[in-house]
Design a protein around this motif. Structure first.
Motif, PDB file in Angstrom:
ATOM      1  N   GLN A   1     135.502  36.475  59.947  1.00  0.00           N
ATOM      2  CA  GLN A   1     135.279  35.831  58.650  1.00  0.00           C
ATOM      3  C   GLN A   1     134.341  34.635  58.794  1.00  0.00           C
ATOM      4  O   GLN A   1     133.414  34.463  58.011  1.00  0.00           O
ATOM      5  CB  GLN A   1     136.617  35.391  58.038  1.00  0.00           C
ATOM      6  CG  GLN A   1     136.496  34.858  56.633  1.00  0.00           C
ATOM      7  CD  GLN A   1     136.073  35.931  55.643  1.00  0.00           C
ATOM      8  OE1 GLN A   1     136.559  37.056  55.686  1.00  0.00           O
ATOM      9  NE2 GLN A   1     135.166  35.592  54.754  1.00  0.00           N
ATOM     10  N   CYS A   2     134.577  33.826  59.808  1.00  0.00           N
ATOM     11  CA  CYS A   2     133.749  32.649  60.050  1.00  0.00           C
ATOM     12  C   CYS A   2     132.292  33.064  60.304  1.00  0.00           C
ATOM     13  O   CYS A   2     131.365  32.474  59.763  1.00  0.00           O
ATOM     14  CB  CYS A   2     134.296  31.864  61.232  1.00  0.00           C
ATOM     15  SG  CYS A   2     133.420  30.339  61.571  1.00  0.00           S
TER      16      CYS A   2
ATOM     17  N   SER B   1     130.724  35.806  59.357  1.00  0.00           N
ATOM     18  CA  SER B   1     130.062  36.340  58.155  1.00  0.00           C
ATOM     19  C   SER B   1     129.857  35.264  57.097  1.00  0.00           C
ATOM     20  O   SER B   1     128.864  35.289  56.370  1.00  0.00           O
ATOM     21  CB  SER B   1     130.831  37.520  57.574  1.00  0.00           C
ATOM     22  OG  SER B   1     132.084  37.111  57.081  1.00  0.00           O
ATOM     23  N   ASP B   2     130.764  34.285  57.018  1.00  0.00           N
ATOM     24  CA  ASP B   2     130.627  33.213  56.027  1.00  0.00           C
ATOM     25  C   ASP B   2     129.397  32.350  56.281  1.00  0.00           C
ATOM     26  O   ASP B   2     128.767  31.864  55.345  1.00  0.00           O
ATOM     27  CB  ASP B   2     131.869  32.317  56.014  1.00  0.00           C
ATOM     28  CG  ASP B   2     133.060  32.972  55.350  1.00  0.00           C
ATOM     29  OD1 ASP B   2     132.881  34.038  54.718  1.00  0.00           O
ATOM     30  OD2 ASP B   2     134.172  32.435  55.468  1.00  0.00           O
TER      31      ASP B   2
ATOM     32  N   GLY C   1     126.605  33.316  57.487  1.00  0.00           N
ATOM     33  CA  GLY C   1     125.390  34.041  57.115  1.00  0.00           C
ATOM     34  C   GLY C   1     124.369  34.055  58.241  1.00  0.00           C
ATOM     35  O   GLY C   1     123.236  33.638  58.060  1.00  0.00           O
TER      36      GLY C   1
ATOM     37  N   PRO D   1     130.327  42.395  53.667  1.00  0.00           N
ATOM     38  CA  PRO D   1     130.129  41.710  52.385  1.00  0.00           C
ATOM     39  C   PRO D   1     128.912  42.264  51.657  1.00  0.00           C
ATOM     40  O   PRO D   1     127.873  42.526  52.261  1.00  0.00           O
ATOM     41  CB  PRO D   1     129.909  40.251  52.787  1.00  0.00           C
ATOM     42  CG  PRO D   1     129.450  40.301  54.198  1.00  0.00           C
ATOM     43  CD  PRO D   1     130.053  41.541  54.801  1.00  0.00           C
TER      44      PRO D   1
ATOM     45  N   SER E   1     124.921  39.078  47.265  1.00  0.00           N
ATOM     46  CA  SER E   1     125.316  38.413  46.030  1.00  0.00           C
ATOM     47  C   SER E   1     124.672  39.016  44.796  1.00  0.00           C
ATOM     48  O   SER E   1     125.202  38.926  43.706  1.00  0.00           O
ATOM     49  CB  SER E   1     124.986  36.926  46.107  1.00  0.00           C
ATOM     50  OG  SER E   1     123.597  36.753  46.290  1.00  0.00           O
TER      51      SER E   1
END
Length: 128
Positions: free
Chosen positions: A55-56, A58-59, A61, A89, A92
């Protein structure tokens, strides 16, 4: 190529400056030699050492270059029984709807229009 199998508990023991491993998307990376070279500093990796950092990672970027570079540190994978679903993910812009409402038009164009009208009135008041 067969990768070494690690349990999550085994990876959890590699959480020190001298021996740091992280899990990203069920793959195990030994980042000990990369700690000082990490652009975000060694603290970022040490905070996630011995843990699942998917998660870290991918967050933040990371760039495609960073994703390719991490393969250099690949040492194994999480055993099948302990693997987690890998979530990719969506960008956006995927699924975003471009709905135009009166409120959005007023919010975007309202201030410039008010300023233009006020400037015009002030100009004619002062120079007429």
């Amino acid at each position: 190529m067969t990768l070494t199998q690690f349990t999550r508990d085994q990876v959890a023991t590699h959480n020190r400056l001298e021996d740091a491993m992280i899990i990203i998307d069920n793959l195990v990376y030994n980042v000990t030699t990369f700690l000082e070279d990490h652009p975000g500093g060694p603290e970022v990796l040490l905070n996630n050492a011995g843990k699942d950092a998917s998660q870290c990672f991918s967050d933040v970027g990371h760039s495609d270059d960073a994703k390719a570079w991490r393969q250099e540190f690949l040492v194994g994978e999480v055993v099948a029984a302990e693997r987690r679903e890998v979530k990719t993910p969506a960008p956006s812009w995927v699924g975003a709807e471009d709905t135009v409402t009166l409120a959005s038009v007023v919010h975007v164009w309202g201030p410039p229009i008010v300023m233009a009208i006020a400037s015009t009135l002030l100009y004619f008041y002062l120079f007429s």
